[in-house]
Design an enzyme around this catalytic site. Structure first.
Site, PDB file in Angstrom:
ATOM      1  CG  HIS A 121      -0.461   0.223   2.507  1.00  0.00           C
ATOM      2  ND1 HIS A 121      -0.251  -0.792   3.400  1.00  0.00           N
ATOM      3  CD2 HIS A 121      -0.066   1.356   3.130  1.00  0.00           C
ATOM      4  CE1 HIS A 121       0.248  -0.287   4.520  1.00  0.00           C
ATOM      5  NE2 HIS A 121       0.376   1.013   4.380  1.00  0.00           N
ATOM      6  CG  ASP A 123       0.046  -4.079   2.834  1.00  0.00           C
ATOM      7  OD1 ASP A 123       0.068  -3.510   1.728  1.00  0.00           O
ATOM      8  OD2 ASP A 123       0.134  -3.464   3.902  1.00  0.00           O
ATOM      9  CB  SER A 177       3.419   1.767   6.045  1.00  0.00           C
ATOM     10  OG  SER A 177       2.227   1.289   6.587  1.00  0.00           O
TER      11      SER A 177
END
Length: 318
Positions: A63, A93, A171
């Site tokens: 993402h 992911d 992230s």
């Protein structure tokens, strides 16, 4: 291997920091303004990554980089590179990007299978553009499951939960144990939660990264059912269907494994390998756990209300 001496949080961070990078992205999108004139607008994004190979391969979250047009990678020593996407995998992911460089500092990867709840954990990343932030806590729990996109059946399983704060810019950054080894890739999927940070175990990440580097993607079994609608009693009544739970197939991709096995539009999947299936996730998870070449037995009810077993041999997704 055997665990070495425990570092302090400061030493563990110092050990790993050089191999954690800052990733800033640009994404061009068409926005329609007054009088419907298309205008190109740039959206900027931010994330982190972990260097897993001295020749420039960097692990991050899907993402962080999916759909972006430009990637800039900044190393801890200030060097900046342009990054390109090697491959992405929405189902875990994860993504691998590459920079044109040699002799990069590689992260020391640990074994996420030996983690124990309560042991120290340190998260390193670039939350909200505050470069190289280090947060500490403990491993709170193991094997957590999070639904990311139930419609596509995307569910992240086996996640590590930590109370070390993880924010969006974190992230793709590193979750590090007290030995200074990377045990997880932080993923800010639950943005609103306080005290719940999640990370993808490094064992999963390593396997996915190897497949992306080799194949440009993670080879996954392919079924070829286009769209399905999960049934409810109300839908079944309205359309006068023979059953009120299951997955109504609204399209099948021609010449796909499902099509070749005889599945058609209008069929209703009620079970896979004898286990009732009521959601897209049920089928997706079965697929993700299957290997290319496996045969899945679908219990299907046709438009005429007759039940039959359809045996589908899974091929590799294109």
């Amino acid at each position: 291997g055997a665990r070495t001496k425990l570092f302090s949080a400061a030493e563990a961070a110092r050990h790993v920091s050089p191999s954690v990078v800052k990733i800033s992205t640009k994404q061009e999108e068409l926005v329609y303004s007054f009088f419907f004139t298309p205008m190109v607008q740039e959206r900027e994004g931010l994330g982190s990554g972990v260097i897993i190979d001295s020749s420039g391969y960097i692990l991050t979250n899907n993402h962080v980089v999916s759909g972006v047009t430009q990637i800039a990678v900044v190393l801890a020593d200030g060097r900046q590179f342009e990054g390109s996407i090697v491959g992405t995998d929405a189902y875990t992911d994860l993504a691998v990007i590459k920079v044109d460089a040699t002799d990069l500092p590689v992260a020391d990867l640990g074994d996420s299978d030996t983690l124990v709840p309560g042991e120290p954990a340190i998260a390193i990343g670039n939350p909200y553009g505050f470069d190289y932030t280090i947060t500490a806590g403990v491993i709170s729990a193991l094997n957590r499951t999070v639904e990311v996109n139930p419609n596509q059946g995307i569910v992240l399983e086996g996640l590590i939960q930590t109370d070390a704060p993880i924010n969006p810019g974190n992230s793709g950054g590193a979750l590090v144990n007290a030995d200074g080894r990377v045990v997880g890739i932080n993923t800010a999927i639950i943005a609103e939660a306080q005290g719940i940070g999640l990370a993808i175990p490094i064992r999963t990440a390593r396997t996915v990264a190897q497949q992306i580097i080799e194949h440009g993607k993670v080879p996954r079994p392919y079924l070829g059912v286009g769209e399905v609608v999960p049934l409810s009693v109300a839908i079944a009544r309205r359309y006068n269907l023979p059953v009120s739970s299951g997955l109504y197939i609204s399209s099948v991709i021609s010449n796909s494994p499902a099509y070749r096995a005889g599945m058609r539009e209008g069929d209703i999947i009620v079970a896979v390998n004898g286990v009732p299936s009521t959601s897209v996730e049920d089928v997706t998870q079965t697929l993700l756990k299957s290997a290319i070449g496996d045969v899945l037995k679908f219990t299907v009810i046709g438009g005429n209300g007759r039940e039959r077993i359809v045996q589908v041999t899974l091929t590799e997704s294109r």
